[in-house]
Motif scaffolding. Sequence first.
Motif, short mmCIF file in Angstrom:
data_model
loop_
_atom_site.label_atom_id
_atom_site.label_comp_id
_atom_site.label_asym_id
_atom_site.label_seq_id
_atom_site.Cartn_x
_atom_site.Cartn_y
_atom_site.Cartn_z
N LEU A 94 0.83 -1.20 0.00
CA LEU A 94 0.00 0.00 0.00
C LEU A 94 0.87 1.25 0.00
O LEU A 94 2.01 1.22 0.49
CB LEU A 94 -0.91 -0.01 1.24
N PRO A 95 0.36 2.34 -0.53
CA PRO A 95 1.16 3.58 -0.56
C PRO A 95 1.37 4.12 0.85
O PRO A 95 0.51 3.96 1.73
CB PRO A 95 0.31 4.53 -1.40
N PRO A 96 2.52 4.76 1.10
CA PRO A 96 2.77 5.29 2.45
C PRO A 96 1.86 6.46 2.77
O PRO A 96 1.58 7.31 1.93
CB PRO A 96 4.24 5.71 2.39
N LEU A 97 1.40 6.48 4.01
CA LEU A 97 0.57 7.59 4.49
C LEU A 97 1.39 8.68 5.14
O LEU A 97 1.10 9.87 4.97
CB LEU A 97 -0.48 7.07 5.47
N THR A 98 2.37 8.30 5.93
CA THR A 98 3.26 9.25 6.61
C THR A 98 4.69 8.75 6.45
O THR A 98 4.96 7.79 5.72
CB THR A 98 2.89 9.37 8.10
N SER A 99 5.59 9.37 7.15
CA SER A 99 6.99 8.97 7.13
C SER A 99 7.31 7.89 8.15
O SER A 99 8.47 7.51 8.29
CB SER A 99 7.88 10.19 7.39
N SER A 100 6.32 7.38 8.89
CA SER A 100 6.52 6.37 9.91
C SER A 100 5.70 5.14 9.56
O SER A 100 4.48 5.24 9.34
CB SER A 100 6.13 6.90 11.30
N ASN A 101 6.36 3.97 9.50
CA ASN A 101 5.64 2.73 9.20
C ASN A 101 4.70 2.32 10.33
O ASN A 101 3.64 1.74 10.08
CB ASN A 101 6.64 1.60 8.93
N GLU A 102 5.08 2.61 11.59
CA GLU A 102 4.21 2.27 12.71
C GLU A 102 2.92 3.07 12.68
O GLU A 102 1.83 2.55 12.93
CB GLU A 102 4.94 2.49 14.04
N GLN A 138 -5.52 5.83 -2.71
CA GLN A 138 -4.47 6.71 -3.24
C GLN A 138 -4.73 8.17 -2.88
O GLN A 138 -3.82 8.91 -2.52
CB GLN A 138 -4.39 6.55 -4.77
N VAL A 139 -6.00 8.58 -2.95
CA VAL A 139 -6.34 9.97 -2.61
C VAL A 139 -6.10 10.23 -1.12
O VAL A 139 -5.54 11.27 -0.74
CB VAL A 139 -7.80 10.25 -3.00
N ILE A 140 -6.50 9.29 -0.26
CA ILE A 140 -6.28 9.46 1.17
C ILE A 140 -4.79 9.51 1.49
O ILE A 140 -4.33 10.32 2.31
CB ILE A 140 -6.97 8.32 1.95
N ALA A 141 -4.00 8.66 0.81
CA ALA A 141 -2.55 8.68 1.03
C ALA A 141 -1.95 10.00 0.59
O ALA A 141 -1.06 10.56 1.27
CB ALA A 141 -1.90 7.52 0.28
N HIS A 142 -2.41 10.54 -0.52
CA HIS A 142 -1.90 11.85 -0.97
C HIS A 142 -2.27 12.94 0.02
O HIS A 142 -1.45 13.83 0.32
CB HIS A 142 -2.49 12.16 -2.36
N CYS A 143 -3.48 12.89 0.56
CA CYS A 143 -3.91 13.92 1.52
C CYS A 143 -3.10 13.84 2.82
O CYS A 143 -2.70 14.87 3.38
CB CYS A 143 -5.40 13.77 1.81
N THR A 144 -2.86 12.63 3.32
CA THR A 144 -2.11 12.50 4.57
C THR A 144 -0.65 12.94 4.41
O THR A 144 -0.09 13.56 5.31
CB THR A 144 -2.17 11.05 5.06
N ARG A 145 -0.04 12.64 3.27
CA ARG A 145 1.33 13.09 3.06
C ARG A 145 1.41 14.60 2.94
O ARG A 145 2.32 15.24 3.48
CB ARG A 145 1.90 12.43 1.80
N ALA A 146 0.44 15.20 2.24
CA ALA A 146 0.42 16.66 2.14
C ALA A 146 0.14 17.31 3.49
O ALA A 146 0.71 18.35 3.83
CB ALA A 146 -0.63 17.10 1.12
N LEU A 147 -0.73 16.68 4.29
CA LEU A 147 -1.01 17.21 5.63
C LEU A 147 0.22 17.12 6.53
O LEU A 147 0.50 18.05 7.30
CB LEU A 147 -2.18 16.43 6.24
N GLU A 148 0.94 16.01 6.44
CA GLU A 148 2.17 15.90 7.23
C GLU A 148 3.19 16.95 6.83
O GLU A 148 3.87 17.54 7.67
CB GLU A 148 2.77 14.50 7.06
N GLN A 149 3.29 17.22 5.53
CA GLN A 149 4.22 18.24 5.07
C GLN A 149 3.83 19.63 5.58
O GLN A 149 4.68 20.45 5.94
CB GLN A 149 4.27 18.24 3.54
N ARG A 150 2.54 19.90 5.66
CA ARG A 150 2.10 21.19 6.19
C ARG A 150 2.31 21.27 7.70
O ARG A 150 2.62 22.35 8.22
CB ARG A 150 0.61 21.41 5.87
N LEU A 151 2.13 20.16 8.40
CA LEU A 151 2.34 20.18 9.84
C LEU A 151 3.80 20.41 10.22
O LEU A 151 4.09 20.91 11.30
CB LEU A 151 1.85 18.86 10.46
N ARG A 152 4.71 20.03 9.34
CA ARG A 152 6.12 20.27 9.63
C ARG A 152 6.46 21.76 9.63
O ARG A 152 7.45 22.16 10.24
CB ARG A 152 6.99 19.54 8.60
#
Length: 439
Positions: A94-102, A138-152
Motif C-alpha cells: 500500500l502507498p505510504p501515508l506518513t513517514s513512519s511505518n508504525e 491513493q487519494v487518502i494517502a496523498h492527503c495524509t502526506r500533504a497534511l504531514e508536510q504542512r504540519l512540519r
Amino acid sequence: MTSMSTRAPTNLQPKLKAAATFNTSVASATASSKESPVKAPSHQARRGHQQHPPDTTSDKATAALIRRVLVAHTSHGSGAEKGRASPRPIKDVLPPLTSSNEVDLQLYAFIAIIIRDFVYSWYAKITPDHVFVEEVIQVIAHCTRALEQRLRNVDLESLVFDELPALLEAHIIAYRTAHEPLHPPSIASDPHQVYHALRPHPALSPVPDPVVPSTIKEQSDNEAAYRQLLAQGVLALLLPPEDLGNNCLRTLVGDIIGEIVLGAGLSGKACEDYVWWEGITKLVELLQTRLSNTSEVEPATAAATLAATDSAASPSTAEFQDRAVSKVRQRKSPFVLERLFWQFVQYAFLTLTAMRFIIATLVSSSTRASRTAHGPPNSSASSAIAARPIIRFHIFSLTATVLRLPQRQPWLSGSLALVQHLLLNGPGRLASPDRLIDK
C-alpha cells in the motif's frame, strides 16, 4: 529311587515367569515415569493455549485485518502473491501515508474499518470491481502526506502556548459569565443561551430547545453542513488538481472525512463521557501497575513478616504485633539531624542545578535561531510582523484566569502585569522578540 531322590522339590524352584513379569512391570513403570515429564509440558502448553486467546490488538492481527480488507481484492492481493512463501509487508503493498511505518499501520487499520463498514457495504452490491477503492486509498494517502508536510511548517510553540490557550481562556470566561447569576431567578436567562450569545458559532446555532423541536433539526443540519464545508476546504488544499476535478471521488472522500471521521468519530464517539472515563481508567491502571512494581515494602507488611518469624517465641499475638510495628517504625524513622542534613543537601543540589540551567540558557541564547524567521521557505516577511513575545503568550493569562488570580489576589496580578510591561517596554526590552529573555 535314585532319580526321584536327585530331583529337587518343586516349591524351591525359582519362578522365572513371575520374575520376568515383575521386571517388566518395573521397567514399564520406570519408562512411564521417565516419559511423563516430557508429555506433561505439552499438555500444560495445550491448556495454556486454550486459556489465553490470541491478542486481537497486536501488530500481526492489525496487519491481517488490513490485508484482508484492503489488499485481498486489489492488484497486489492474493493473486500476485501465490508464488511467495510469505506475504509482502504492508509498506510494500500500500502507498505510504506518513513517514513512519508504525503510524501507517494504525492509520490503515482505521481506514480498513471505515471502508469495510461504510464503503463495501453498498459498493459491493453495485459492482465487484475494486478499482474505485484503490483510487480512494491513493487519494487518502496523498492527503495524509500533504497534511504531514504542512504540519512540519507549523509554529508549534505559538500553536500550543498562544493560540490554543487563547481559545480555552475565551471559553472559560464566557462559561463563567453565563453561569454567574446577575438577576433574580425569576428573570434570569438560560446559561446556554447566554453562552452562545457571547461565543456564537455557525455550526451550533440556533441553540437547541426541547420546547421547539425544529431548532434541534436545524442545528443538526447546520452542523452537518459545517462539517462538509471543513472537509471540502481541506480537500481543496490537499488534493492534486486532477483528482479535485473528479466530483464523484471528491464527494466520497468528503463524506468519509466529514461524516465518519469528524461526525461519527470526533463529534460522536470522542466527545462521549464514557470514552474519556475509559481512557483515564486505563491510564491510571497502567500507572498503578508501574508504581506497584517499584514500591517498597510497607511497615505493616514488614511487621507481619516479623510476627510470622517470631510467633513461636511469643504467646501473646497482639503484644508481639505492637512490638513488631514499633521495631519497624524505629527502623524507618531516622534521626532528626540526619534528616535535616539530607534535606539541606537535596535543596542545595536543586538550587545549583537550577542556576546552572539558567546560566547555560543565557550563554547559549545568542546562538539560537531567530523566531521571526520561522515559517515555510516561501513565506513572506509577514512572519516577522506576526512574531509575538513569549512573555505575552496566552498560556500565562490562561493560568491566571483558571486560578482566578485577578479576583483572589489583585495586587499580585497587578504586580506581574507591571513586571511584564517593564520587560517588554522598559530599558533594553529584554523580553522583546529575539532578545535575551525571549530566546
